[in-house]
Design an enzyme around this catalytic site. Structure first.
Site, PDB file in Angstrom:
ATOM      1  NE  ARG A 210      -8.972  -5.575   0.056  1.00  0.00           N
ATOM      2  CZ  ARG A 210      -7.912  -6.325   0.345  1.00  0.00           C
ATOM      3  NH1 ARG A 210      -7.222  -6.094   1.464  1.00  0.00           N
ATOM      4  NH2 ARG A 210      -7.543  -7.296  -0.472  1.00  0.00           N
ATOM      5  CE  LYS A 234     -12.082  -7.642   0.185  1.00  0.00           C
ATOM      6  NZ  LYS A 234     -12.409  -7.988  -1.216  1.00  0.00           N
ATOM      7  CG  HIS A 306     -10.877  -0.235  -5.182  1.00  0.00           C
ATOM      8  ND1 HIS A 306     -10.567  -0.997  -4.067  1.00  0.00           N
ATOM      9  CD2 HIS A 306     -10.582  -1.013  -6.260  1.00  0.00           C
ATOM     10  CE1 HIS A 306     -10.120  -2.184  -4.460  1.00  0.00           C
ATOM     11  NE2 HIS A 306     -10.115  -2.216  -5.786  1.00  0.00           N
ATOM     12  NE  ARG A 309      -6.781  -2.726  -2.895  1.00  0.00           N
ATOM     13  CZ  ARG A 309      -6.064  -3.461  -2.045  1.00  0.00           C
ATOM     14  NH1 ARG A 309      -5.410  -2.876  -1.060  1.00  0.00           N
ATOM     15  NH2 ARG A 309      -5.985  -4.780  -2.180  1.00  0.00           N
ATOM     16  CG  HIS A 332      -4.179  -8.858  -3.806  1.00  0.00           C
ATOM     17  ND1 HIS A 332      -5.510  -9.011  -3.486  1.00  0.00           N
ATOM     18  CD2 HIS A 332      -4.084  -7.658  -4.437  1.00  0.00           C
ATOM     19  CE1 HIS A 332      -6.184  -7.957  -3.902  1.00  0.00           C
ATOM     20  NE2 HIS A 332      -5.348  -7.121  -4.484  1.00  0.00           N
ATOM     21  CE1 TYR A 341      -3.533  -1.868  -9.990  1.00  0.00           C
ATOM     22  CE2 TYR A 341      -2.693  -3.889  -9.012  1.00  0.00           C
ATOM     23  CZ  TYR A 341      -3.642  -2.892  -9.066  1.00  0.00           C
ATOM     24  OH  TYR A 341      -4.704  -2.910  -8.207  1.00  0.00           O
TER      25      TYR A 341
END
Length: 356
Positions: A210, A234, A306, A309, A332, A341
Protein backbone atom coordinates in the site's frame (compact mmCIF):
# COMPACT_ATOMS: atom_id res chain seq x y z
CA UNK A 1 0.39 16.61 2.43
CA UNK A 2 3.72 17.28 4.16
CA UNK A 3 4.01 15.62 7.56
CA UNK A 4 4.60 18.94 9.33
CA UNK A 5 1.52 20.52 7.74
CA UNK A 6 -0.53 17.41 8.46
CA UNK A 7 0.39 17.55 12.16
CA UNK A 8 -0.47 21.25 12.26
CA UNK A 9 -3.93 20.56 10.84
CA UNK A 10 -4.43 17.71 13.31
CA UNK A 11 -3.53 20.04 16.18
CA UNK A 12 -6.06 22.60 14.91
CA UNK A 13 -8.80 19.97 14.93
CA UNK A 14 -7.79 18.64 18.34
CA UNK A 15 -8.20 22.11 19.83
CA UNK A 16 -11.95 22.11 19.09
CA UNK A 17 -12.74 18.48 19.93
CA UNK A 18 -14.51 17.09 23.03
CA UNK A 19 -12.32 15.29 25.54
CA UNK A 20 -13.58 11.84 24.57
CA UNK A 21 -12.57 12.35 20.93
CA UNK A 22 -9.11 13.36 22.14
CA UNK A 23 -8.95 10.16 24.18
CA UNK A 24 -9.97 8.18 21.10
CA UNK A 25 -7.24 9.91 19.08
CA UNK A 26 -4.59 9.10 21.68
CA UNK A 27 -5.73 5.49 21.88
CA UNK A 28 -5.57 4.97 18.13
CA UNK A 29 -2.08 6.45 17.96
CA UNK A 30 -0.91 3.41 19.92
CA UNK A 31 -2.48 0.91 17.46
CA UNK A 32 -0.99 2.62 15.42
CA UNK A 33 -3.34 4.37 13.02
CA UNK A 34 -1.50 6.59 10.55
CA UNK A 35 -1.65 10.36 11.04
CA UNK A 36 -3.37 10.59 7.64
CA UNK A 37 -6.14 8.23 8.75
CA UNK A 38 -6.61 10.04 12.06
CA UNK A 39 -6.73 13.40 10.30
CA UNK A 40 -9.48 12.15 7.99
CA UNK A 41 -11.38 10.73 10.98
CA UNK A 42 -11.11 14.00 12.90
CA UNK A 43 -12.55 15.87 9.92
CA UNK A 44 -15.48 13.46 9.86
CA UNK A 45 -16.05 13.96 13.61
CA UNK A 46 -16.03 17.72 13.18
CA UNK A 47 -18.65 17.48 10.45
CA UNK A 48 -20.85 15.19 12.57
CA UNK A 49 -20.50 17.18 15.78
CA UNK A 50 -21.21 20.45 13.97
CA UNK A 51 -24.38 18.87 12.59
CA UNK A 52 -25.41 17.91 16.14
CA UNK A 53 -25.18 21.60 17.06
CA UNK A 54 -26.86 22.96 13.93
CA UNK A 55 -29.72 20.48 14.09
CA UNK A 56 -30.38 21.15 17.77
CA UNK A 57 -29.64 17.58 18.86
CA UNK A 58 -26.92 18.98 21.12
CA UNK A 59 -27.91 22.00 23.21
CA UNK A 60 -24.64 23.92 23.46
CA UNK A 61 -22.56 26.41 21.47
CA UNK A 62 -19.27 24.63 20.71
CA UNK A 63 -18.55 21.04 19.70
CA UNK A 64 -16.05 20.70 22.55
CA UNK A 65 -19.00 21.14 24.93
CA UNK A 66 -21.04 18.22 23.55
CA UNK A 67 -21.57 15.77 26.39
CA UNK A 68 -21.10 12.02 26.14
CA UNK A 69 -24.76 11.63 27.01
CA UNK A 70 -25.70 13.20 23.67
CA UNK A 71 -23.93 10.38 21.82
CA UNK A 72 -25.32 7.79 24.21
CA UNK A 73 -28.91 8.90 23.60
CA UNK A 74 -28.76 9.32 19.83
CA UNK A 75 -31.56 7.45 18.08
CA UNK A 76 -31.59 5.65 14.78
CA UNK A 77 -33.82 8.46 13.49
CA UNK A 78 -31.14 10.99 14.45
CA UNK A 79 -28.54 9.10 12.42
CA UNK A 80 -30.91 8.75 9.48
CA UNK A 81 -31.45 12.52 9.59
CA UNK A 82 -27.67 13.04 9.52
CA UNK A 83 -27.30 10.73 6.52
CA UNK A 84 -30.11 12.59 4.75
CA UNK A 85 -28.28 15.85 5.48
CA UNK A 86 -25.15 14.44 3.84
CA UNK A 87 -27.13 13.33 0.79
CA UNK A 88 -28.88 16.66 0.29
CA UNK A 89 -26.54 19.39 1.47
CA UNK A 90 -25.04 21.57 -1.32
CA UNK A 91 -21.43 20.86 -2.20
CA UNK A 92 -19.30 23.93 -1.56
CA UNK A 93 -16.33 24.89 -3.74
CA UNK A 94 -16.94 21.97 -6.08
CA UNK A 95 -17.07 22.02 -9.85
CA UNK A 96 -20.41 20.27 -9.95
CA UNK A 97 -24.09 21.10 -9.74
CA UNK A 98 -24.82 17.92 -7.83
CA UNK A 99 -26.11 18.25 -4.29
CA UNK A 100 -24.90 15.98 -1.54
CA UNK A 101 -21.81 13.86 -1.15
CA UNK A 102 -21.26 10.50 -2.82
CA UNK A 103 -22.26 7.20 -1.27
CA UNK A 104 -18.57 6.37 -0.94
CA UNK A 105 -18.05 9.51 1.17
CA UNK A 106 -21.10 8.70 3.29
CA UNK A 107 -19.77 5.20 3.90
CA UNK A 108 -16.41 6.67 4.91
CA UNK A 109 -18.14 9.02 7.35
CA UNK A 110 -20.16 6.18 8.89
CA UNK A 111 -17.04 4.02 9.13
CA UNK A 112 -15.24 6.76 11.08
CA UNK A 113 -18.23 7.18 13.41
CA UNK A 114 -18.49 3.41 13.91
CA UNK A 115 -14.86 3.37 15.03
CA UNK A 116 -15.50 6.15 17.56
CA UNK A 117 -18.67 4.57 18.95
CA UNK A 118 -17.03 1.15 19.21
CA UNK A 119 -14.24 2.74 21.23
CA UNK A 120 -16.68 4.50 23.56
CA UNK A 121 -18.96 1.47 24.08
CA UNK A 122 -16.51 -1.44 24.03
CA UNK A 123 -12.83 -0.54 24.14
CA UNK A 124 -12.36 2.29 26.64
CA UNK A 125 -12.43 1.74 30.41
CA UNK A 126 -13.61 4.17 33.06
CA UNK A 127 -12.50 4.05 36.70
CA UNK A 128 -14.69 0.98 37.25
CA UNK A 129 -13.28 -0.86 34.26
CA UNK A 130 -16.44 -0.30 32.23
CA UNK A 131 -16.94 1.50 28.89
CA UNK A 132 -18.32 5.05 29.00
CA UNK A 133 -21.73 3.80 27.83
CA UNK A 134 -23.18 0.69 26.22
CA UNK A 135 -25.75 1.85 23.69
CA UNK A 136 -24.07 1.94 20.25
CA UNK A 137 -26.47 3.55 17.78
CA UNK A 138 -24.06 2.88 14.91
CA UNK A 139 -24.88 -0.83 15.10
CA UNK A 140 -28.36 0.07 13.87
CA UNK A 141 -27.08 2.05 10.89
CA UNK A 142 -26.48 0.16 7.67
CA UNK A 143 -24.27 1.31 4.82
CA UNK A 144 -25.28 1.12 1.21
CA UNK A 145 -22.57 -0.42 -0.89
CA UNK A 146 -22.11 0.36 -4.55
CA UNK A 147 -23.79 -2.33 -6.62
CA UNK A 148 -21.21 -3.76 -8.99
CA UNK A 149 -20.38 -7.33 -9.90
CA UNK A 150 -16.82 -8.58 -9.76
CA UNK A 151 -16.88 -8.99 -13.52
CA UNK A 152 -17.95 -5.36 -13.98
CA UNK A 153 -15.34 -4.11 -11.52
CA UNK A 154 -12.66 -6.20 -13.20
CA UNK A 155 -13.58 -4.75 -16.59
CA UNK A 156 -13.33 -1.19 -15.24
CA UNK A 157 -10.05 -1.75 -13.43
CA UNK A 158 -8.08 -3.70 -16.02
CA UNK A 159 -8.00 -0.68 -18.34
CA UNK A 160 -5.86 1.05 -15.71
CA UNK A 161 -3.39 -1.76 -15.06
CA UNK A 162 0.07 -2.13 -16.55
CA UNK A 163 -0.06 -5.85 -17.31
CA UNK A 164 2.38 -8.05 -19.20
CA UNK A 165 5.32 -6.12 -20.60
CA UNK A 166 3.73 -2.78 -19.73
CA UNK A 167 5.13 -2.93 -16.18
CA UNK A 168 8.71 -2.78 -17.44
CA UNK A 169 7.78 -0.50 -20.34
CA UNK A 170 6.33 2.02 -17.87
CA UNK A 171 9.55 2.11 -15.86
CA UNK A 172 11.68 2.35 -19.01
CA UNK A 173 9.49 5.18 -20.28
CA UNK A 174 10.11 7.21 -17.12
CA UNK A 175 13.81 6.35 -17.25
CA UNK A 176 14.50 7.07 -20.91
CA UNK A 177 11.68 8.94 -22.66
CA UNK A 178 9.70 11.11 -20.24
CA UNK A 179 12.42 13.75 -20.08
CA UNK A 180 12.39 14.38 -23.85
CA UNK A 181 9.34 16.66 -23.69
CA UNK A 182 10.32 18.66 -20.60
CA UNK A 183 11.37 22.29 -20.39
CA UNK A 184 14.79 23.08 -18.96
CA UNK A 185 13.30 23.98 -15.59
CA UNK A 186 11.11 20.87 -15.46
CA UNK A 187 14.04 18.73 -16.58
CA UNK A 188 16.20 19.97 -13.71
CA UNK A 189 13.48 19.06 -11.19
CA UNK A 190 12.96 15.67 -12.86
CA UNK A 191 16.67 14.84 -12.81
CA UNK A 192 16.92 15.71 -9.11
CA UNK A 193 14.24 13.17 -8.17
CA UNK A 194 14.46 10.69 -11.05
CA UNK A 195 16.16 7.87 -9.14
CA UNK A 196 13.83 8.28 -6.16
CA UNK A 197 10.69 8.38 -8.28
CA UNK A 198 11.73 5.29 -10.23
CA UNK A 199 12.58 3.45 -7.01
CA UNK A 200 9.18 4.20 -5.47
CA UNK A 201 7.20 3.21 -8.57
CA UNK A 202 9.32 0.09 -9.10
CA UNK A 203 8.78 -0.92 -5.47
CA UNK A 204 5.00 -0.48 -5.73
CA UNK A 205 4.89 -2.49 -8.95
CA UNK A 206 7.21 -5.19 -7.61
CA UNK A 207 5.74 -5.68 -4.14
CA UNK A 208 2.10 -4.57 -4.20
CA UNK A 209 2.46 -2.75 -0.87
CA UNK A 210 0.00 0.00 0.00
CA UNK A 211 1.05 3.60 -0.49
CA UNK A 212 1.10 4.20 3.28
CA UNK A 213 3.30 1.13 3.77
CA UNK A 214 5.78 2.37 1.17
CA UNK A 215 6.15 5.95 2.41
CA UNK A 216 6.53 4.77 6.02
CA UNK A 217 9.47 2.51 5.19
CA UNK A 218 12.72 3.27 6.99
CA UNK A 219 16.19 2.64 5.63
CA UNK A 220 16.59 -0.37 7.93
CA UNK A 221 13.45 -1.98 6.50
CA UNK A 222 14.93 -2.86 3.11
CA UNK A 223 17.30 -5.74 2.32
CA UNK A 224 18.42 -5.71 -1.31
CA UNK A 225 20.44 -8.90 -0.91
CA UNK A 226 17.31 -11.01 -0.47
CA UNK A 227 14.85 -8.44 -1.94
CA UNK A 228 12.64 -8.25 1.14
CA UNK A 229 11.10 -5.24 2.88
CA UNK A 230 9.62 -5.09 6.38
CA UNK A 231 6.39 -3.09 6.46
CA UNK A 232 3.77 -2.08 8.99
CA UNK A 233 0.43 -3.39 7.76
CA UNK A 234 -3.03 -2.11 8.66
CA UNK A 235 -3.63 -2.56 12.36
CA UNK A 236 0.06 -2.10 13.14
CA UNK A 237 1.14 -5.65 12.27
CA UNK A 238 4.69 -6.05 11.00
CA UNK A 239 5.16 -8.15 7.88
CA UNK A 240 8.02 -9.17 5.60
CA UNK A 241 7.22 -8.70 1.93
CA UNK A 242 9.07 -10.17 -1.02
CA UNK A 243 9.97 -7.79 -3.84
CA UNK A 244 10.30 -8.85 -7.48
CA UNK A 245 13.86 -8.71 -8.77
CA UNK A 246 13.13 -6.22 -11.57
CA UNK A 247 12.96 -3.47 -8.93
CA UNK A 248 16.48 -4.11 -7.62
CA UNK A 249 18.47 -1.85 -9.99
CA UNK A 250 16.06 1.04 -9.42
CA UNK A 251 16.25 0.68 -5.64
CA UNK A 252 20.04 0.29 -5.74
CA UNK A 253 20.44 3.41 -7.90
CA UNK A 254 18.36 5.43 -5.46
CA UNK A 255 20.25 4.18 -2.42
CA UNK A 256 23.52 5.17 -4.11
CA UNK A 257 22.46 8.82 -4.41
CA UNK A 258 20.11 9.14 -1.42
CA UNK A 259 22.58 10.52 1.14
CA UNK A 260 24.27 13.16 -1.00
CA UNK A 261 21.29 14.15 -3.14
CA UNK A 262 18.94 14.73 -0.20
CA UNK A 263 21.57 15.78 2.36
CA UNK A 264 20.56 12.89 4.62
CA UNK A 265 22.18 12.53 8.04
CA UNK A 266 22.13 9.54 10.39
CA UNK A 267 18.94 10.78 12.04
CA UNK A 268 17.11 10.82 8.68
CA UNK A 269 15.82 7.27 8.92
CA UNK A 270 13.11 7.43 6.23
CA UNK A 271 13.87 5.38 3.12
CA UNK A 272 12.26 7.75 0.64
CA UNK A 273 13.12 11.40 1.14
CA UNK A 274 12.14 14.78 -0.22
CA UNK A 275 14.07 17.99 0.34
CA UNK A 276 12.75 21.43 1.14
CA UNK A 277 15.13 24.35 1.69
CA UNK A 278 17.99 21.98 2.25
CA UNK A 279 16.17 19.92 4.89
CA UNK A 280 15.40 16.24 4.17
CA UNK A 281 11.98 14.89 5.14
CA UNK A 282 10.10 11.67 4.67
CA UNK A 283 8.19 11.90 1.39
CA UNK A 284 4.44 12.16 1.97
CA UNK A 285 1.68 10.12 0.36
CA UNK A 286 0.23 13.10 -1.50
CA UNK A 287 3.52 13.73 -3.30
CA UNK A 288 3.69 10.09 -4.41
CA UNK A 289 0.08 10.19 -5.63
CA UNK A 290 0.82 13.26 -7.75
CA UNK A 291 4.04 11.73 -9.04
CA UNK A 292 2.39 8.45 -10.08
CA UNK A 293 -0.48 10.36 -11.73
CA UNK A 294 1.95 12.56 -13.69
CA UNK A 295 4.07 9.74 -15.08
CA UNK A 296 1.22 7.32 -15.75
CA UNK A 297 -0.89 9.90 -17.58
CA UNK A 298 2.02 10.70 -19.86
CA UNK A 299 2.66 7.00 -20.49
CA UNK A 300 -0.83 5.57 -20.98
CA UNK A 301 -3.58 6.45 -18.53
CA UNK A 302 -3.70 8.38 -15.25
CA UNK A 303 -3.65 5.93 -12.33
CA UNK A 304 -3.27 5.93 -8.56
CA UNK A 305 -0.65 4.05 -6.52
CA UNK A 306 -3.41 1.60 -5.58
CA UNK A 307 -3.73 0.62 -9.25
CA UNK A 308 -0.04 -0.33 -9.16
CA UNK A 309 -0.92 -2.63 -6.26
CA UNK A 310 -3.71 -4.12 -8.40
CA UNK A 311 -1.19 -4.53 -11.23
CA UNK A 312 1.19 -6.60 -9.09
CA UNK A 313 -1.65 -8.72 -7.71
CA UNK A 314 -3.04 -9.46 -11.16
CA UNK A 315 0.37 -10.34 -12.61
CA UNK A 316 1.16 -12.55 -9.62
CA UNK A 317 -2.13 -14.42 -9.91
CA UNK A 318 -1.63 -14.81 -13.66
CA UNK A 319 1.78 -16.40 -13.00
CA UNK A 320 0.79 -18.64 -10.08
CA UNK A 321 -3.01 -19.11 -10.22
CA UNK A 322 -2.82 -19.06 -6.41
CA UNK A 323 -5.19 -16.76 -4.55
CA UNK A 324 -3.53 -17.77 -1.28
CA UNK A 325 -0.14 -16.59 -2.48
CA UNK A 326 -1.60 -13.31 -3.75
CA UNK A 327 -3.46 -12.66 -0.49
CA UNK A 328 -0.27 -13.27 1.50
CA UNK A 329 1.69 -10.92 -0.76
CA UNK A 330 -0.90 -8.18 -0.30
CA UNK A 331 -1.23 -8.71 3.45
CA UNK A 332 -4.85 -9.89 3.36
CA UNK A 333 -6.10 -12.41 5.91
CA UNK A 334 -8.68 -13.82 3.47
CA UNK A 335 -8.56 -14.84 -0.18
CA UNK A 336 -12.01 -13.35 -0.75
CA UNK A 337 -10.61 -9.95 -1.67
CA UNK A 338 -8.42 -11.53 -4.35
CA UNK A 339 -11.42 -12.82 -6.33
CA UNK A 340 -11.18 -9.67 -8.43
CA UNK A 341 -7.86 -10.74 -9.92
CA UNK A 342 -9.21 -14.09 -11.08
CA UNK A 343 -11.83 -12.24 -13.12
CA UNK A 344 -9.23 -9.92 -14.66
CA UNK A 345 -6.93 -12.81 -15.58
CA UNK A 346 -9.78 -14.95 -16.91
CA UNK A 347 -10.85 -12.07 -19.16
CA UNK A 348 -7.28 -11.71 -20.42
CA UNK A 349 -7.11 -15.43 -21.15
CA UNK A 350 -10.40 -15.29 -23.03
CA UNK A 351 -9.17 -12.38 -25.12
CA UNK A 352 -6.00 -14.32 -25.95
CA UNK A 353 -8.01 -17.38 -27.00
CA UNK A 354 -10.20 -15.25 -29.24
CA UNK A 355 -7.10 -14.18 -31.16
CA UNK A 356 -6.06 -17.78 -31.96
Amino acid sequence: MKRELLLEKIDELKEIMPWYVLEYYQSKLSVPYSFTTLYEYLKEYRRFLEWLLDSGVANCHHIAEIELSVLENLTKKDMEAFILYLRERPLLNANTRQNGVSQTTINRTLSALSSLFKYLTEEVENADGEPYFYRNVMKKVSTKKKKETLASRAENIKQKLFLGNETIEFLEYIDCEYQNKLSKRALAFFNKNKERDLAIIALLLASGVRLSEAVNLDLKDINLNVMVIDVTRKGGKRDSVNVASFAKPYLANYLDIRKNRYKAENQDIALFLSEYRGVPNRIDASSVEKMVAKYSQDFKVRVTPHKLRHTLATRLYDATKSQVLVSHQLGHASTQVTDLYTHIVNDEQKNALDKL
